[in-house]
Write an enzyme that holds these catalytic residues in place. Sequence first.
Site, PDB file in Angstrom:
ATOM      1  N   GLN A 266      -4.754  -1.495   9.872  1.00 46.76           N
ATOM      2  CA  GLN A 266      -4.619  -2.817   9.246  1.00 46.76           C
ATOM      3  C   GLN A 266      -5.170  -3.904  10.172  1.00 46.76           C
ATOM      4  O   GLN A 266      -4.876  -3.927  11.371  1.00 46.76           O
ATOM      5  CB  GLN A 266      -3.139  -3.075   8.919  1.00 46.76           C
ATOM      6  CG  GLN A 266      -2.867  -4.377   8.185  1.00 46.76           C
ATOM      7  CD  GLN A 266      -3.462  -4.435   6.779  1.00 46.76           C
ATOM      8  OE1 GLN A 266      -3.577  -3.420   6.102  1.00 46.76           O
ATOM      9  NE2 GLN A 266      -3.851  -5.608   6.347  1.00 46.76           N
TER      10      GLN A 266
ATOM     11  N   LYS B   4       0.843  -1.202   0.000  1.00 47.22           N
ATOM     12  CA  LYS B   4       0.000   0.000   0.000  1.00 47.22           C
ATOM     13  C   LYS B   4       0.876   1.249   0.000  1.00 47.22           C
ATOM     14  O   LYS B   4       0.609   2.211  -0.726  1.00 47.22           O
ATOM     15  CB  LYS B   4      -0.930  -0.004   1.229  1.00 47.22           C
ATOM     16  CG  LYS B   4      -2.062  -1.022   1.133  1.00 47.22           C
ATOM     17  CD  LYS B   4      -2.774  -1.238   2.460  1.00 47.22           C
ATOM     18  CE  LYS B   4      -3.750  -2.408   2.350  1.00 47.22           C
ATOM     19  NZ  LYS B   4      -4.382  -2.781   3.620  1.00 47.22           N
TER      20      LYS B   4
ATOM     21  N   ASP C 139     -11.118   2.877   4.255  1.00 44.61           N
ATOM     22  CA  ASP C 139     -11.504   1.468   4.116  1.00 44.61           C
ATOM     23  C   ASP C 139     -13.017   1.326   3.924  1.00 44.61           C
ATOM     24  O   ASP C 139     -13.505   0.263   3.569  1.00 44.61           O
ATOM     25  CB  ASP C 139     -11.115   0.685   5.379  1.00 44.61           C
ATOM     26  CG  ASP C 139      -9.817  -0.091   5.229  1.00 44.61           C
ATOM     27  OD1 ASP C 139      -9.542  -0.573   4.123  1.00 44.61           O
ATOM     28  OD2 ASP C 139      -9.097  -0.222   6.243  1.00 44.61           O
TER      29      ASP C 139
HETATM   30  N1  GUN Z   1      -6.756  -6.801   6.289  1.00 47.86           N
HETATM   31  C1  GUN Z   1      -7.104  -7.568   5.243  1.00 47.86           C
HETATM   32  N2  GUN Z   1      -7.812  -6.837   4.351  1.00 47.86           N
HETATM   33  C2  GUN Z   1      -7.900  -5.584   4.837  1.00 47.86           C
HETATM   34  C3  GUN Z   1      -8.488  -4.381   4.359  1.00 47.86           C
HETATM   35  O1  GUN Z   1      -9.100  -4.305   3.285  1.00 47.86           O
HETATM   36  N3  GUN Z   1      -8.344  -3.303   5.163  1.00 47.86           N
HETATM   37  C4  GUN Z   1      -7.689  -3.350   6.353  1.00 47.86           C
HETATM   38  N4  GUN Z   1      -7.617  -2.242   7.053  1.00 47.86           N
HETATM   39  N5  GUN Z   1      -7.129  -4.454   6.817  1.00 47.86           N
HETATM   40  C5  GUN Z   1      -7.234  -5.562   6.060  1.00 47.86           C
END
Ligand code: GUN
Length: 284
Positions: A98, A54, A121
């Site tokens: 996360q 990311k 998100d």
């Molecule tokens: N962990 C796995 N997928 C995601 C996601 O789309 N967002 C976040 N914040 N954590 C994750």
Amino acid sequence: MTARIIDGKAIAEALRTQTATEVAAVQAHTGITPHLVAILTGDDPASAVYVRNKQKACEKAGLKSTLHRLPATTTQAELLALVAQCNADPTVHGILVQLPLPPQIDPQVVLDAVHPRKDVDCFHPENVGLLTQGRPRFLPCTPAGVMHLLESTGVKTAGAHAVVLGRSEIVGKPMALLLVQKGADATVTVCHSRTRDLPSITRQADILIAAIGKANFVTADMVKPGAVVIDVGISRLNDKLVGDVDYNAVAPIASAITPVPGGVGPMTIALLLRNTLTAASAVK
Ligand code: GUN
């Protein structure tokens, strides 16, 4: 029939390039550089890889990215204090906590604490509510990534029977919402672990979206010949990354299919960048 392979990597790259152009335009007009803060709590190796990807994608598209790494022993109060600090910081436009979080922390409490205008998100109840009402502020990254893949591949959703396998808050539920909304106009069935006679339902799907996190779960007998198959799952099996769909068995009967890796995964990040741009563009 051999399925067309939907190249998520290429489609995501094109979207990231478009985002980079728009980021540059926002900077030129407002002087604002969209800024994403990621908070990584604990030592989950997969999470560390996701967060690194990311960050790299942000930097390539001209967004600023900051990573806060917290130890696995972090208390809920400590994490909430960091979220509050990011909420109050006007130079931060997007906040990503996360998941998963260590067991001493209730993820719902933390996700609810993220300012809804910085919730890139699209997990906050206010943003889920807006999405449900068909007036989204942010789009849920993975489901919106799937919609973009379908569009880019020329798959028509209107009137199609879309079957979503999985009812998670992150993928299954918001996926069904996007497919059924006006403009997408699919007829949607959501299946889950208590669904009776699953193959009889999945075989009705013009578009089958698998998001249950069970390696190779969808077998050829569960797929209608000519269906479009989207595989959101990603599991490690004998040191190999595989999806929810038994790719080698299903590809010969589908009309189009996403590979794992290189299908839906890259789209999630591309949509996260777009949401961060949206958040920065909304700053008055
Ligand atoms: N962990 C796995 N997928 C995601 C996601 O789309 N967002 C976040 N914040 N954590 C994750």
